[in-house]
Design an enzyme around this catalytic site. Structure first.
Site, short mmCIF file in Angstrom:
data_model
loop_
_atom_site.label_atom_id
_atom_site.label_comp_id
_atom_site.label_asym_id
_atom_site.label_seq_id
_atom_site.Cartn_x
_atom_site.Cartn_y
_atom_site.Cartn_z
N ARG A 64 -23.69 -57.67 -126.50
CA ARG A 64 -23.06 -58.47 -125.45
C ARG A 64 -23.72 -58.28 -124.09
NH1 ARG A 64 -17.34 -58.15 -122.71
NH2 ARG A 64 -16.98 -60.35 -122.25
N HIS A 68 -24.95 -61.24 -121.59
CA HIS A 68 -24.44 -61.40 -120.22
C HIS A 68 -25.55 -61.22 -119.18
CE1 HIS A 68 -19.82 -61.28 -120.70
NE2 HIS A 68 -20.38 -61.83 -121.76
N ASP A 69 -26.62 -60.53 -119.55
CA ASP A 69 -27.78 -60.45 -118.66
C ASP A 69 -28.49 -61.81 -118.63
OD1 ASP A 69 -29.76 -59.43 -117.00
OD2 ASP A 69 -30.99 -58.71 -118.67
N GLY A 74 -31.26 -65.52 -115.84
CA GLY A 74 -32.30 -65.08 -116.78
C GLY A 74 -32.17 -63.62 -117.18
N ASN A 96 -16.91 -59.79 -116.85
CA ASN A 96 -17.50 -58.47 -117.06
C ASN A 96 -16.57 -57.30 -116.74
OD1 ASN A 96 -19.88 -59.76 -117.73
ND2 ASN A 96 -20.82 -59.51 -115.72
N HIS A 195 -19.68 -62.71 -132.52
CA HIS A 195 -18.28 -62.28 -132.61
C HIS A 195 -17.88 -61.85 -134.02
CE1 HIS A 195 -16.96 -64.39 -128.60
NE2 HIS A 195 -17.81 -63.40 -128.42
C1 HEM Z 1 -19.59 -68.91 -126.86
C2 HEM Z 1 -19.03 -68.44 -125.77
C3 HEM Z 1 -18.53 -67.02 -125.67
C4 HEM Z 1 -17.34 -66.65 -125.12
C5 HEM Z 1 -16.29 -67.56 -124.50
C6 HEM Z 1 -17.24 -65.21 -125.26
C7 HEM Z 1 -16.19 -64.45 -124.81
C8 HEM Z 1 -15.98 -63.13 -125.14
C9 HEM Z 1 -14.80 -62.38 -124.80
C10 HEM Z 1 -13.62 -62.89 -124.01
C11 HEM Z 1 -14.95 -61.15 -125.34
C12 HEM Z 1 -13.93 -60.00 -125.27
C13 HEM Z 1 -14.10 -59.26 -123.97
C14 HEM Z 1 -12.94 -58.35 -123.68
O1 HEM Z 1 -11.80 -58.69 -124.01
O2 HEM Z 1 -13.17 -57.28 -123.07
C15 HEM Z 1 -16.22 -61.10 -126.00
C16 HEM Z 1 -16.72 -60.02 -126.66
C17 HEM Z 1 -17.93 -59.99 -127.30
N1 HEM Z 1 -18.89 -60.99 -127.25
FE1 HEM Z 1 -18.63 -62.86 -126.59
N2 HEM Z 1 -18.36 -64.75 -125.89
C18 HEM Z 1 -19.18 -65.81 -126.16
C19 HEM Z 1 -20.43 -65.76 -126.74
C20 HEM Z 1 -21.05 -64.61 -127.18
C21 HEM Z 1 -22.43 -64.52 -127.59
C22 HEM Z 1 -23.43 -65.66 -127.53
C23 HEM Z 1 -22.62 -63.23 -127.98
C24 HEM Z 1 -23.89 -62.56 -128.51
C25 HEM Z 1 -24.81 -63.19 -129.18
C26 HEM Z 1 -21.37 -62.53 -127.82
C27 HEM Z 1 -21.15 -61.22 -128.17
C28 HEM Z 1 -19.96 -60.56 -128.00
C29 HEM Z 1 -19.68 -59.26 -128.57
C30 HEM Z 1 -20.60 -58.49 -129.51
C31 HEM Z 1 -18.40 -58.88 -128.12
C32 HEM Z 1 -17.67 -57.57 -128.42
C33 HEM Z 1 -18.10 -56.53 -127.38
C34 HEM Z 1 -17.48 -55.16 -127.56
O3 HEM Z 1 -16.76 -54.90 -128.52
O4 HEM Z 1 -17.75 -54.33 -126.66
N3 HEM Z 1 -20.45 -63.39 -127.30
N4 HEM Z 1 -16.83 -62.32 -125.86
#
Ligand code: HEM
Ligand SMILES: *[C@@H]1O[C@H](CO)[C@@H](O)[C@H](O)[C@H]1NC(C)=O
Length: 322
Positions: A64, A68-69, A74, A96, A195
């Site tokens: 993640r 986010h970077d 970029g 973040n 996810h």
């Molecule tokens: C498509 C739009 C996306 C949205 C709206 C989104 C949103 C989120 C949110 C809300 C969380 C939980 C954060 C928290 O509650 O602290 C999350 C976690 C995560 N996201 Fe996304 N995300 C998106 C796309 C992506 C992409 C493209 C990737 C990587 C290729 C990604 C990888 C992750 C990972 C691995 C986690 C879990 C992180 C952890 O357990 O520390 N996400 N995301």
């Protein structure tokens, strides 16, 4: 055609060739460190392996961080800069704050890197390699990481708030968010498969849990104790995205979507009777297809607007510019 017109035409062609190729990946190359720091990738791999062995979720967190970077001006390591008295970075932007993690792992990798190859390997590249290695450690696909990114001397909280997609996004919002980064709708669907690992806080899915009809009711019930209805109660309680295999990078994310077990509103948008349904069905039936597309889309994401040449710098400490 007279010769001056030919010259003019040629320079126009050259201009567009340069424009096109710099937009694709500037001067990044998989062999960027092979003579100047041949152990760079081995160092990252070893420390990611150690961090993930210590805590499986760290693999998700590192993936993640790279995302986010890259989505904020970029892939330039901007996400790693700490706020200081006179400087506001990205760490406290909405998507973040209290959420991004893994900074200590990056610090540790950078610390060892600076002992082995002083001033050579950027923080942005460490993030890109660590993201790939994390996915591999958790059972997902590998890919060849392009390298040669340099680190920004700036960051933008505003751009972090604007450019990172929100949980409340519709399918169209998600598509345009990724399109403004040069990624297609299909890239977005594949990258969302990130996810399949990691966890989310109650605040990220509460509204969906108590308000949305396209959520499997058994699944919803199982989450309500962790995530009470009233805001302020249990906001930071965590639940895995993919309850059946939270630490395995597989295609479980897509299987879940098909049974309305997407955790976030934005997740379930990918299987809600719209244009993304077909690819979700394909990925849930064919993990190889998902792995191939995810790997290719990660390479594309990693190529977003890198700083190269004399732009930016190689930070000594990923938390501050030199
Ligand atoms: C498509 C739009 C996306 C949205 C709206 C989104 C949103 C989120 C949110 C809300 C969380 C939980 C954060 C928290 O509650 O602290 C999350 C976690 C995560 N996201 Fe996304 N995300 C998106 C796309 C992506 C992409 C493209 C990737 C990587 C290729 C990604 C990888 C992750 C990972 C691995 C986690 C879990 C992180 C952890 O357990 O520390 N996400 N995301
Ligand atoms: C799954 O996808 C891969 C990659 O696109 C393809 O080569 C393979 O034939 C597919 N398998 C099935 C059973 O359709």
């Amino acid at each position: 055609m007279n010769s001056s017109r030919r010259v003019a035409l040629m320079s126009v062609v050259c201009f567009f060739v340069l424009l096109c190729c710099s937009a694709v990946s500037a001067q990044l190359s998989p062999t960027f460190y092979s003579t100047i720091c041949p152990t760079a990738q081995r160092i990252v791999r070893a420390l990611v392996r150690q961090a993930v062995a210590n805590e499986k979720r760290m693999g998700a967190s590192l993936l993640r961080l790279h995302f986010h970077d890259c989505f904020v001006n970029g892939c330039d390591g901007s996400v790693l800069l700490d706020d200081t008295q006179g400087f506001t970075g990205e760490k406290n932007a909405g998507p973040n704050a209290n959420s991004l993690r893994g900074f200590e792992v990056i610090d540790k990798i950078k610390g060892i890197m600076e002992r082995v190859c002083v001033g050579v390997v950027s923080c942005a590249d460490i993030l890109a390699i660590a993201a790939r290695d994390s996915v591999v450690e958790l059972g997902g696909p590998g890919w060849v990481v392009n390298l040669g990114r340099r680190d920004a001397r700036t960051a933008s909280q505003n751009a972090a708030n604007t450019n990172l997609p929100g949980t409340f996004f519709s399918l169209n919002n998600l598509i345009s968010s990724f399109q403004s980064q040069g990624l297609s709708a299909n890239d977005m669907i594949a990258l969302s498969g990130g996810h399949t690992i990691g966890q989310a806080r109650c605040t990220a899915f509460r509204t969906r849990l108590y308000n949305e009809a396209n959520m499997n009711q058994v699944f919803a019930s199982s989450l309500k104790a962790t995530c009470p209805r009233t805001a302020g109660n249990g906001d930071n309680n965590l639940t895995p995205f993919d309850a059946s295999s939270p630490n395995l990078f597989d295609n479980g994310y897509y299987t879940n979507l098909r049974s309305q077990k997407g955790l976030l509103h934005s997740d379930q948008q990918l299987f809600n009777g719209g244009s993304a349904d077909a690819l979700v069905s394909l990925y849930s039936a064919n993990q190889t297809a998902f792995f191939n597309d995810f790997a290719a889309a990660m390479v594309k994401m990693g190529n977003i607007k890198p700083l190269t040449g004399n732009s930016g710098e190689i930070r000594k400490n990923c938390r501050r510019w030199n």
